[in-house]
Design a protein around this motif. Structure first.
Motif, PDB file in Angstrom:
ATOM      1  N   GLU A   9       0.688  -1.610   0.292  1.00 40.97           N
ATOM      2  CA  GLU A   9      -0.028   0.295  -0.379  1.00 40.97           C
ATOM      3  C   GLU A   9       1.282   1.496   0.031  1.00 40.97           C
ATOM      4  O   GLU A   9       0.253   2.410  -0.462  1.00 40.97           O
ATOM      5  CB  GLU A   9      -0.598   0.234   1.317  1.00 40.97           C
ATOM      6  N   ARG A  24       2.294   1.856  -3.484  1.00 48.93           N
ATOM      7  CA  ARG A  24       1.400   2.070  -3.882  1.00 48.93           C
ATOM      8  C   ARG A  24       1.240   3.772  -4.012  1.00 48.93           C
ATOM      9  O   ARG A  24       1.023   4.161  -5.048  1.00 48.93           O
ATOM     10  CB  ARG A  24      -0.061   1.441  -4.326  1.00 48.93           C
ATOM     11  N   LYS A  25       1.566   4.506  -3.561  1.00 54.02           N
ATOM     12  CA  LYS A  25       1.329   5.931  -2.725  1.00 54.02           C
ATOM     13  C   LYS A  25       1.888   6.094  -3.338  1.00 54.02           C
ATOM     14  O   LYS A  25       2.279   7.309  -3.629  1.00 54.02           O
ATOM     15  CB  LYS A  25       1.072   5.789  -1.465  1.00 54.02           C
ATOM     16  N   GLU A  74       3.268   5.962  -8.974  1.00 53.09           N
ATOM     17  CA  GLU A  74       1.973   5.517  -9.591  1.00 53.09           C
ATOM     18  C   GLU A  74       2.259   4.425 -10.655  1.00 53.09           C
ATOM     19  O   GLU A  74       1.538   3.873 -11.311  1.00 53.09           O
ATOM     20  CB  GLU A  74       1.770   7.423 -10.739  1.00 53.09           C
ATOM     21  N   ASP A 132       1.392   1.687  -8.759  1.00 55.09           N
ATOM     22  CA  ASP A 132      -0.348   2.022  -8.622  1.00 55.09           C
ATOM     23  C   ASP A 132      -0.962   1.037  -9.916  1.00 55.09           C
ATOM     24  O   ASP A 132      -1.652   0.479  -9.338  1.00 55.09           O
ATOM     25  CB  ASP A 132      -0.904   3.009  -8.328  1.00 55.09           C
ATOM     26  N   CYS A 157      -0.587  -2.431 -10.310  1.00 55.27           N
ATOM     27  CA  CYS A 157      -1.312  -3.822  -9.096  1.00 55.27           C
ATOM     28  C   CYS A 157      -2.664  -4.055  -9.250  1.00 55.27           C
ATOM     29  O   CYS A 157      -3.256  -4.031  -9.534  1.00 55.27           O
ATOM     30  CB  CYS A 157      -0.883  -3.033  -7.756  1.00 55.27           C
ATOM     31  N   SER A 158      -3.204  -2.148  -9.814  1.00 51.73           N
ATOM     32  CA  SER A 158      -4.636  -1.874 -10.365  1.00 51.73           C
ATOM     33  C   SER A 158      -5.092  -2.888 -11.436  1.00 51.73           C
ATOM     34  O   SER A 158      -5.932  -3.847 -11.700  1.00 51.73           O
ATOM     35  CB  SER A 158      -4.859  -0.964 -10.629  1.00 51.73           C
TER      36      SER A 158
END
Length: 108
Positions: free
Chosen positions: A4, A7-8, A11, A14, A17-18
């Motif tokens: 987490e 991911r923050k 970009e 993130d 992973c999305s």
């Protein structure tokens, strides 16, 4: 650091992973294809899908004097449609109890 936090801070991770979290076994890629088209729409990118479910995305050049390039990838993964839960294992992103689909979706 956990997934987490990573991911923050990043970009691109993130985004990967999305994509990886969307199950897309062969012949059942509809959800990830819809996600990609929605992402393009939200970000002002030209995107179209043909009758064979291929997606074409055109990104404008930053330098019009350069030639265009074509990139190709696929979104189907080995496995079923069970949840994909990414986690950080040292420096590697893995999925709990199944394949991550990184070879496919990292290309997207």
């Amino acid at each position: 650091m956990n997934i987490e936090e990573l991911r923050k801070e990043n970009e691109l991770i993130d985004l990967f992973c999305s994509l990886a979290q969307i199950p897309s076994p062969s012949r059942h890629e509809e959800k990830v294809l819809e996600w990609i088209c929605d992402y393009c729409s939200k970000n002002g990118l030209f995107c179209e899908q043909d009758d064979y479910k291929n997606i074409y995305i055109k990104i404008p050049p930053t330098d019009n004097s350069k030639d265009s390039i074509l990139l190709s990838s696929h979104v189907d993964v080995i496995g079923d449609d069970s949840p994909v839960i990414p986690y950080l294992d040292g420096v590697l992103i893995k999925a709990k109890g199944r394949t991550l689909g990184a070879d496919d979706k990292a290309g997207v």
